[in-house]
Design an enzyme around this catalytic site. Structure first.
Site, PDB file in Angstrom:
ATOM      1  N   GLY A   2      47.978  56.973   0.709  1.00  0.00           N
ATOM      2  CA  GLY A   2      46.621  57.405   0.394  1.00  0.00           C
ATOM      3  C   GLY A   2      45.830  56.396  -0.389  1.00  0.00           C
ATOM      4  N   GLY A   3      46.384  55.915  -1.516  1.00  0.00           N
ATOM      5  CA  GLY A   3      45.614  54.983  -2.320  1.00  0.00           C
ATOM      6  C   GLY A   3      45.989  55.072  -3.771  1.00  0.00           C
ATOM      7  N   ARG A  20      47.722  69.378  -4.496  1.00  0.00           N
ATOM      8  CA  ARG A  20      48.770  69.451  -3.481  1.00  0.00           C
ATOM      9  C   ARG A  20      49.638  70.696  -3.604  1.00  0.00           C
ATOM     10  NH1 ARG A  20      50.734  63.132  -3.449  1.00  0.00           N
ATOM     11  NH2 ARG A  20      49.047  62.364  -2.131  1.00  0.00           N
ATOM     12  N   LYS A  22      69.286  48.393  -5.255  1.00  0.00           N
ATOM     13  CA  LYS A  22      70.419  48.718  -4.388  1.00  0.00           C
ATOM     14  C   LYS A  22      70.123  48.461  -2.920  1.00  0.00           C
ATOM     15  CE  LYS A  22      69.459  53.664  -4.717  1.00  0.00           C
ATOM     16  NZ  LYS A  22      70.028  54.965  -5.083  1.00  0.00           N
ATOM     17  N   ALA A  24      53.463  54.950  -0.065  1.00  0.00           N
ATOM     18  CA  ALA A  24      52.258  55.534  -0.648  1.00  0.00           C
ATOM     19  C   ALA A  24      51.095  55.120   0.238  1.00  0.00           C
ATOM     20  CB  ALA A  24      52.069  55.029  -2.068  1.00  0.00           C
ATOM     21  N   GLY A  67      61.324  48.599  -6.642  1.00  0.00           N
ATOM     22  CA  GLY A  67      60.086  49.076  -6.034  1.00  0.00           C
ATOM     23  C   GLY A  67      58.892  48.505  -6.776  1.00  0.00           C
ATOM     24  N   ASP A  93      69.390  58.261  -9.421  1.00  0.00           N
ATOM     25  CA  ASP A  93      70.343  57.442 -10.179  1.00  0.00           C
ATOM     26  C   ASP A  93      69.867  57.170 -11.605  1.00  0.00           C
ATOM     27  OD1 ASP A  93      71.490  57.388  -7.741  1.00  0.00           O
ATOM     28  OD2 ASP A  93      71.409  55.215  -7.454  1.00  0.00           O
ATOM     29  N   THR A 132      57.413  53.075  -2.839  1.00  0.00           N
ATOM     30  CA  THR A 132      56.073  52.527  -3.076  1.00  0.00           C
ATOM     31  C   THR A 132      55.383  52.189  -1.758  1.00  0.00           C
ATOM     32  OG1 THR A 132      56.863  51.596  -5.152  1.00  0.00           O
ATOM     33  CG2 THR A 132      54.797  50.733  -4.294  1.00  0.00           C
TER      34      THR A 132
END
Lengths: 566, 423
Positions: free
Chosen positions: A148-149, A376, A135, A146, A113, A314, A143
């Site tokens: 919003g920023g 949040r 994997k 995401a 990622g 993992d 990633t």
């Protein structure tokens, strides 16, 4: 070896948000709620955050966590679904890697990622040979989700101190001050680095300055974004850079199944299972960086999740076995605005960008019940309170509250089409026109707040093992602010990449890499009376129908099957 | 690897060297309180009888060779002149062996007292505690213990009996595996690299700077004060099935409770694994044990009943060695373990004898190829050829040990090697 351990029975089945175990209440019918929303609402009451979180946050519910019984963090509490994996037996034995090809590299990055790419790019820039294993495929990760920023204190009225205060306070002051300080003070440099890599950000009306949005729980506008596809843009740039850069090798479809250590307990590489070759490959490395992300696919507390298929903890499992300590693994983030209806899209994320641009949350009576840009955890708990106290909205058996997109469009005409692209996609898939109809939303399992304890250079308690991104803990405390996840993976990805590169140069890939820690781990499991038939890491969630034993090439000699069976 | 705790020690019977009250570290008063000093007192009273007591006790060299201790002592005692040296060998560096570091780190005084008794018996006025400096705090502990003895008036009595001042010192060894070999000990103490030398002359005739030198393993010397204190018959009664005394077993590998166990000499292998080691890890099937160096023939499931003493193990075609027992269960690869050990031998070869220098390297390279999936049948044949060629080609036993472990694993677990070959 047997198949990856079964998912806990409750984990997958209860994707139905109406069936959250500890909430049992009636709801207001969809058409009645729409009617109630016609009138303009009063301002929401200020919430009593601590009381709200204690009563309504999912992590605070009885039986939400249990103590770990073995390992470096024995006694720490975490959700039962995660504990089952952390305290499971290994997938492989010593015989499984006998005769496996050995590949040597300076730095091994596990996870493809954003964090993995940043770490790889940094390590290769320091002159090291880097191998990235993932994997799925490179960039196939959380990633890209995401939306919003990314936060960074670049505004004239903003400051590092403000960013620091907001981050620490938003995390209920449970974060590590050193890590938070590192995060915020390298924020502007991280943005500069991203722009240097080729990432684009939205500009304000002047066309010269970065456009800044307001995030929940922050004191000033600080979110930099690319419409509401910031993570996707970031990943696009980093993925290209990683693939094009000589010195970085990428293995797709190659999950790590175990870490390797030497006699001194230092991490020396990993055993990789290649889904192309159907074989194990032993990678010996001077240093290892874990960027494996979170655990959303464990459906902690029975919640639907916004997470990618690969978020199966993992990295936590592998590092914990080798002796790394954990922190705040009992704390998860439930993003307030997950799709509640239609059922098929449950858990899918609607970006916080909607609320930061002014969209309001309304309950079944048409009331606003919480300031939408609270942290949040507070917003999610308030939503669960509304649902739990009978003020939720029901549509086709799905319960949630309303995200008032028509209201937003009325207040700022055109904003949905211009700035909320991915919201539009979700609405389209839902068969909803967000200009005319509100979205039905309910909290969705979004982020692992804690993780593996790290130092400021990403080093874990295990020598030679580094972490960056969601798998690492200590930065967000018990609640993460919008935009700090992308910043974290850039800042700590760079730091871990640099530190691992330095260590790998000092140590070289030499030294015998073994699975001796596996036997120590099993002794601990036996001594604690824990079952040995549960296996981890999970690699893929149950719905992937992946069975490592069945997938392995059957051409090897029969003694091996016998040895494994014993 | 001090897996041993006081609680564990307390439940084990028949402890001589590791009895809980003996674990006093470098404290000399503590050692005296636990009955220390009596053996040396007896030795001073009847100096001429010391070697006879050891002979009747049947004490043998516990560093691996199992050579009768009294014969070694007699050989040094028979040499003329007062310039003799006693060396306690605490160089321990073999994979899977962790007994001397326990003795020297937790209860060094019995070892030092044993060395002083040896000096008295053979007529040596120089005593050297030769200790591997890489074992954590072991060397500093021994140095403290030695300093305590230097201040003890009994050393003056010793000097009087020997006709001159006695020097007692702790010396750091090279820490290399090869540095434990007797002639390498001599070379290091003379200030050279620890190269093993040709024998004869044996150190008993011409050792450190040409002086007759007695070199005994730490565990051997540790038994001496207890034998002199309690008598030969008592020592013999500590063993089982005719084997005398106790032995420290370094148990490791795929057992539930690895650790250091002091058990009667002659305890069956199965009993060590099942009763003391807590059985095989996860109840898996037993495959083999690497004993000693690990440079001996593997003991397999046919040999679980073997009493662990020098003669019984030798009768099964293997050797007890240092008492290290590296247990392997189903699920663990024998070739991978052997590769690890041979890589260790290749790194440890001093490079003095070309067949050993190149032979261990070639064996390690070939094994590594097989371990990493590139090996072919030709590689396996080369290994077999080398196993026929190499034995006996070095000054010391390093190359022989490496070959023994490879050859015996090939003989008993050849199928595992074959299954790892390419194609």
């Amino acid at each position: 070896m047997s198949a990856p351990g079964p998912m806990p029975p409750t984990a997958i089945q209860r994707t139905d948000a109406t069936a959250i175990r500890w909430i049992d209440a009636t709801a207001i019918r969809w058409i009645d709620a729409l009617a109630a929303c016609a009138a303009a609402p009063a301002d929401p009451p200020a919430p009593d955050a601590p009381a709200l979180l204690r009563r309504w946050h999912p992590d605070a519910q009885p039986n939400a966590t249990e103590p770990l019984r073995v390992g470096a963090s024995a006694g720490m509490r975490c959700p039962p679904a995660l504990a089952a994996l952390l305290q499971a037996n290994t997938l492989i034995d010593d015989v499984d890697v006998a005769g496996a090809a050995v590949v040597e590299t300076d730095v091994l990055v596990i996870g493809g990622g954003g964090g993995g790419c940043v770490a790889a790019l940094t390590a290769v820039a320091a002159g090291r040979k880097v191998l990235v294993v993932t994997k799925f495929g490179l960039g196939d990760s959380n990633t890209v989700m995401a939306e919003g920023g990314i936060q960074a204190a670049v505004g004239a009225e903003d400051s590092l101190q403000a960013h620091y205060d907001d981050t620490l306070a938003g995390g209920q002051r449970a974060g590590d001050p050193t890590l938070v300080r590192t995060l915020v003070s390298e924020g502007p440099a991280a943005i500069r680095w991203l722009i240097g890599q080729g990432m684009t950000f939205d500009l304000d009306e002047s066309g010269h300055n970065l456009r800044r949005k307001r995030a929940g729980g922050t004191s000033v506008p600080r979110i930099l974004s690319t419409r509401d596809v910031t993570g996707l843009e970031l990943m696009r740039v980093l993925r290209e850079a990683t693939l094009l850069r000589p010195g970085i090798t990428v293995w797709n479809r190659s999950p790590a199944v175990e870490l390797l250590s030497d006699a001194a307990g230092r991490c020396r590489g990993a055993v990789i299972y290649s889904l192309y070759l159907h074989r194990f490959v032993t990678v010996r490395a001077g240093a290892v960086i874990l960027t494996t992300g979170g655990a959303g696919r464990l459906h902690i507390n029975d919640f639907p999740t916004s997470n990618h298929l690969g978020a199966t903890a993992d990295g936590l499992v592998l590092a914990y076995r080798l002796g790394a300590t954990l922190r705040e693994v009992d704390s998860f983030q439930y993003h307030p605005t997950g799709v509640a209806w239609p059922r098929a899209l449950r858990g899918q994320l609607i970006s916080e960008a909607a609320r930061s641009l002014g969209a309001q949350l309304r309950n079944g009576r048409g009331e606003r019940f919480v300031p939408e840009l609270s942290p949040r955890d507070v917003v999610a708990a308030a939503m669960l309170r509304e649902i739990g106290e009978g003020r939720g909205v029901e549509r086709d058996g799905c319960v949630g509250v309303l995200l008032d997109t028509p209201g937003l469009e009325r207040a700022r005409p055109g904003v949905l089409a211009q700035s909320l692209v991915s919201l539009g996609h979700v609405a389209h898939k839902s068969g909803v026109d967000p200009v005319r109809e509100p979205m039905l939303v309910c909290p969705t399992l979004h982020y692992q707040n804690g993780g593996i304890a790290i130092a400021a250079d990403g080093a874990t308690g295990v020598p030679g093992l580094f972490c960056a991104g969601e798998v690492a803990g200590g930065i967000h405390g018990r609640n993460r602010l919008m935009g700090n996840a992308l910043l974290e993976l850039v800042v700590f990805g760079r730091r871990a990449g640099a530190a691992a590169a330095g260590l790998a140069q000092a140590a070289g890939p030499g030294g015998r890499a073994n699975l001796d820690h596996v036997q120590d781990w099993r002794r601990a499991l036996v001594a604690a009376g824990l079952p040995l038939d549960a296996r981890a890491p999970l690699l893929f969630p149950e719905i992937a129908n992946f069975d490592l034993t069945a997938d392995r090439a059957p051409h090897r000699a029969p003694h091996r099957a016998a040895a494994v069976a014993a | 690897m001090d897996a041993l705790t006081r609680d564990q020690l307390a439940i084990e019977p028949a402890r001589v060297l590791t009895a809980p009250d003996l674990l006093v570290g470098s404290s000399l008063p503590g050692w005296h309180a636990a009955g220390g000093g009596i053996g040396l007192r007896r030795a001073l009273e009847d100096r001429a009888g010391i070697i006879g007591v050891l002979e009747r006790a049947g004490l043998r060299g516990l560093g691996g060779a199992g050579f009768p201790t009294h014969r070694k002592w007699e050989a040094v005692a028979a040499q003329p002149g007062p310039e003799k040296v006693v060396v306690c060998n605490g160089n321990e560096d073999e994979p899977g062996t962790f007994k001397d570091r326990f003795l020297l780190g937790r209860t060094p005084h019995q070892v030092i007292e044993g060395a002083l008794i040896a000096a008295l018996a053979v007529g040596a006025r120089q005593v050297v505690m030769y200790v591997n400096p890489h074992l954590g705090s072991v060397l500093p502990t021994v140095a403290e213990a030695v300093a305590a003895w230097r201040a003890d008036p009994v050393l003056l009595e010793l000097a009087a009996a020997l006709g001159g001042p006695v020097t007692l010192e702790a010396r750091a060894s090279s820490g290399r595996y090869i540095g434990g070999e007797e002639t390498a000990v001599v070379a290091w103490l003379e200030g050279s690299f620890p190269f093993p030398r040709r024998k004869p002359p044996f150190p008993a005739e011409s050792g450190v700077h040409g002086k007759p030198t007695l070199i005994n393993n730490a565990e051997t010397l540790a038994h001496v004060p207890h034998i002199l204190r309690h008598g030969a018959a008592w020592f013999r009664s500590r063993g089982r099935g005719g084997a005398p005394g106790t032995k420290l077993f370094s148990l490791s590998g795929d057992v539930q409770r690895p650790g250091l166990y002091e058990l009667p000499m002659g305890t069956p292998l199965a009993e060590l694994i099942e009763e003391h080691g807590g059985g095989m890890l996860m109840g898996r099937a037993f495959k083999a044990v690497f004993t000693g160096g690990p440079s001996n023939t593997l003991l397999t499931a046919d040999h679980l009943d073997v009493p662990l003493d020098f003669d019984s193990v030798r009768a099964r075609g293997s050797r007890l060695g240092t008492g290290a027992m590296i247990v392997v269960s189903e699920g663990t690869s024998i070739p991978r373990r052997v590769t690890e050990f041979v890589e260790f031998f290749a790194e440890s070869s001093c490079g003095q004898c070309p067949p050993c220098k190149t032979g261990t390297y070639q064996l390690a390279t070939l094994l590594h190829r097989i371990d990493s999936g590139h090996g072919t049948r030709a590689d396996l044949d080369s290994i077999r050829q080398l196993c026929g060629l190499l034995p006996g080609s070095g000054r010391c036993g390093l190359i022989d040990g490496a070959v023994t472990v490879v050859a015996s694993s090939l003989e008993r677990f050849g199928a595992e090697y074959e299954s790892m070959l390419r194609g």
